[in-house]
Design an enzyme around this catalytic site. Structure first.
Site, short mmCIF file in Angstrom:
data_model
loop_
_atom_site.label_atom_id
_atom_site.label_comp_id
_atom_site.label_asym_id
_atom_site.label_seq_id
_atom_site.Cartn_x
_atom_site.Cartn_y
_atom_site.Cartn_z
CG ASP A 65 -13.98 -2.27 40.81
OD1 ASP A 65 -12.94 -3.65 40.44
OD2 ASP A 65 -13.86 -1.20 40.83
CB THR A 98 -10.06 -4.73 44.02
OG1 THR A 98 -10.99 -5.01 43.15
CG2 THR A 98 -9.13 -3.68 43.80
CB THR A 99 -13.01 -9.25 44.05
OG1 THR A 99 -13.61 -8.34 43.53
CG2 THR A 99 -14.03 -10.15 44.57
CG ASP A 394 -10.39 -3.49 36.96
OD1 ASP A 394 -10.63 -2.49 37.71
OD2 ASP A 394 -11.62 -3.98 37.47
P1 ADP Z 1 -10.93 -9.27 41.45
O1 ADP Z 1 -11.30 -8.05 41.87
O2 ADP Z 1 -9.84 -9.82 41.64
O3 ADP Z 1 -9.73 -8.73 39.58
P2 ADP Z 1 -12.44 -10.51 38.67
O4 ADP Z 1 -13.85 -10.19 39.21
O5 ADP Z 1 -11.87 -9.37 37.99
O6 ADP Z 1 -12.27 -9.71 40.02
O7 ADP Z 1 -12.09 -11.81 38.48
C1 ADP Z 1 -10.88 -12.23 38.38
C2 ADP Z 1 -10.43 -14.12 38.36
O8 ADP Z 1 -10.71 -14.44 37.54
C3 ADP Z 1 -9.00 -13.96 38.32
O9 ADP Z 1 -8.33 -15.38 39.37
C4 ADP Z 1 -9.04 -14.45 37.14
O10 ADP Z 1 -7.74 -15.38 36.32
C5 ADP Z 1 -10.49 -14.98 35.99
N1 ADP Z 1 -10.86 -14.87 35.49
C6 ADP Z 1 -10.60 -14.38 34.61
N2 ADP Z 1 -10.62 -14.52 33.14
C7 ADP Z 1 -11.04 -14.89 33.04
C8 ADP Z 1 -11.62 -16.78 32.19
N3 ADP Z 1 -11.90 -16.64 30.89
N4 ADP Z 1 -11.77 -18.25 32.41
C9 ADP Z 1 -11.53 -18.40 33.95
N5 ADP Z 1 -11.11 -17.41 35.06
C10 ADP Z 1 -10.95 -15.87 34.66
MG MG Z 2 -10.33 -8.13 37.60
#
Ligand code: ADP
Ligand code: MG
Length: 550
Positions: A65, A98-99, A394
């Site tokens: 996270d 957040t990332t 989240d």
């Molecule tokens: P954040 O802290 O920004 O939420 P995450 O590690 O949760 O970071 O990653 C979010 C990213 O992963 C988003 O761009 C989202 O669209 C992408 N994502 C989530 N699930 C999938 C999936 N099944 N396939 C491809 N991309 C995905």
């Molecule tokens: Mg996320």
């Protein structure tokens, strides 16, 4: 340093002040911010890695996270801290993304640095970035689709997307169902508007059992046991007394005349104590209560009397839980027992002690005000539990954001590529250097699909080329399937996210990038000097000493 006509240097700053200015200051700030972005970028997406952070006393956090990593890292550099701030804003506004926000900000600054090297003035870059950010918001809003309150299947996909790649991933089917149920239980509809107090959803971690054994308690779960085994395990039509003072005899209340020097008087003392405790319990019984939840301790003898009267009691209930209980059951928290009346009692359909693995919990269910739920998360270790809880938070944030705003986009890099394409076209409306800045902004957004690909071990150049050509063919939701490495329709694959994640991430990334770019002078005061201690032990100079603030 400036000089007057006698060539005497004039110092305007204290001699321990550090100052960097111009291009050097910009370079340092951009570098620090980029380092922050680099740190979290490997965690982005379903295939992102986790970080292990060890604090000063050996405490360990394993997490994926963004905001948690940045908070635990104790970042010192001022402009790096500004990046941490946008992660926090994102967390507060949406609860997820957040990332994404930090990675975009890092890329905007990296691209800005290239422009600075080409002698584009920072104010021109700032202006271009602002124009692009405003336009990006418009494009995102055009792209988004509606989600209705009734569409559980879509809401579950949103919750699931939030948890993909996190600690709770293996049970995301079940957890997403629980999350959507929980959120829907606590929302209040005010006409078209939706109001939610996220505090109404309590997440309780319970060690033991797998994550797949997590459940939703429609009410409040207390990590407590009955204080006495003679008490009932289950009370229906519960009338609950909420007390925030100890159930005991205060020694000052006992007649001071009893002197315990004489052993025969000891019995009298104990009798007196017993009769006072009896009276206390009588008061509770007289109010009509059949459940007692006490924020403080309960005397052993009182426990015994309570058990005899068939009252279910728990002690040392957390203050925050007492407040939730008060809200959910409609009961009033009482300090002075002599004030307790029937009107103060909270109501619940059932209060019950339930076993989970080796431990028990007290569940207060079918409350008067049902807008309070507890998501009981199970897990085999503290680390698993903590990370599962963050993933669930989240998912709750995303579900709430989707309902509030009513608009959703697909993820997997699709919206970022689409934005980059549209913004590049938009930049052509401008001339010269502004155009360069808007183009740089557009390209920066591609960092999201590029990073998703890199983290999945795919070739980012191939993936981006394929994605761009799909978007050229008007496939708005073409994103990366990080599992197969192919281009997919992210919408059809159920990778859905609230529009708010994207608008907020782009807006705050642009804002922080512009803010950092506009700094051309960093003046840092040295550490505050220790006050000189005078003879009387008093610091000399006192509170109004100059130079204390910087
Ligand atoms: P954040 O802290 O920004 O939420 P995450 O590690 O949760 O970071 O990653 C979010 C990213 O992963 C988003 O761009 C989202 O669209 C992408 N994502 C989530 N699930 C999938 C999936 N099944 N396939 C491809 N991309 C995905
Ligand atoms: Mg996320």
């Amino acid at each position: 340093m400036a000089s007057n006509k006698d060539n005497q240097p004039i110092y305007i700053l204290a001699d321990n002040t550090k100052r960097t200015s111009g291009r050097e200051a910009q370079r340092m700030n951009i570098m620090a911010a980029k380092l922050v972005a680099e740190t979290v970028r490997t965690t982005l997406g379903p295939k992102g890695m986790d970080k292990m952070i060890v604090d000063g006393i050996g405490g360990i956090t394993v997490t994926n996270d963004g905001v948690t990593i940045l908070e635990e890292m104790n970042i010192e550099h001022p402009s790096a801290k500004m990046l941490v701030e946008i992660a926090k804003t994102q967390e507060n506004e949406v609860g997820d993304g957040t990332t994404t926000a930090v990675v975009i900000a890092g890329e905007l600054l990296k691209k800005a640095e290239d422009l600075l090297d080409q002698e584009v003035h920072p104010t021109v870059i700032a202006k271009g970035y602002r124009l692009a950010a405003a336009k990006a918001k418009e494009y995102l809003e055009e792209m988004a689709e509606e989600v209705s309150f009734e569409d559980n299947s879509m809401l579950r996909k949103i919750a699931m997307t939030a948890m993909t790649g996190k600690g709770a991933e293996a049970s995301k089917e079940l957890l997403s169902e629980l999350v959507v149920k929980a959120v829907k239980r606590v929302v209040e509809k005010d006409g078209e508007k939706i109001k939610v107090d996220p505090d109404d959803i309590k997440i309780e971690k319970k060690l033991g059992g797998g994550v797949e054994e997590s459940t939703l308690v429609e009410g409040i779960a207390l990590d407590k046991e009955r204080v006495h085994s003679g008490m009932p395990k289950r009370v229906e039509a519960a009338r609950i007394a909420l007390i925030d003072s100890p159930i005991e005899v205060k020694t000052t209340e006992i007649d001071a005349k009893i002197s315990i020097s004489d052993p025969s008087k000891m019995q009298a003392f104990l009798d007196m104590e017993e009769s006072m405790l009896r009276k206390i319990v009588e008061k509770i019984v007289a109010s009509g209560a059949n459940v007692l939840l006490c924020q403080k301790g309960i005397d052993e003898m009182a426990q015994h009397f309570l058990a005899k009267k068939g009252i279910l009691a728990a002690r040392r209930v957390m203050k925050s839980d007492m407040e939730k209980l008060s809200k959910a059951t409609g009961g009033r928290i009482i300090t002075d027992l002599s004030d307790l009346t029937e009107d103060d009692l909270g109501r619940a359909g059932v209060v019950e002690e339930v076993k989970f693995g080796d431990e028990s919990m007290i569940l207060v269910q079918e409350c008067k005000n049902p807008k309070s739920v507890t998501l009981l998360v199970r897990g085999t270790t503290e680390h698993v539990l903590a990370e599962a809880k963050r993933a669930i938070e989240d998912a709750i944030g995303d579900t709430i954001a989707s309902l509030k705003n009513g608009r959703v986009v697909a993820g997997a890099g699709a919206p970022e590529i689409e934005l980059a394409r549209n913004l590049a076209k938009y930049s052509e409306r401008f001339g010269g250097r502004e155009q360069l800045a808007i183009k740089a902004f557009a390209e920066s957004l591609e960092v999201i699909p590029r990073t998703l690909a890199e983290n999945a071990g795919l070739d980012p150049i191939d993936v981006l080329t394929e994605l761009r050509s799909a978007h050229d063919k008007k496939e708005v939701w073409a994103g990366i399937n990080v599992f197969s490495g192919k281009v997919m329709n992210a919408w059809k694959h159920g990778v859905l996210e609230p529009l708010k994640i994207k608008t907020q991430a782009v807006a705050s990334a642009a804002e922080v990038a512009v803010m950092i770019l506009r700094i051309d002078d960093v003046i840092a005061g040295g550490p505050e000097k220790m006050p000189v201690v005078g003879r009387g032990g008093m610091p000399m100079g006192g509170e109004n000493m100059p130079g204390g603030e910087y």
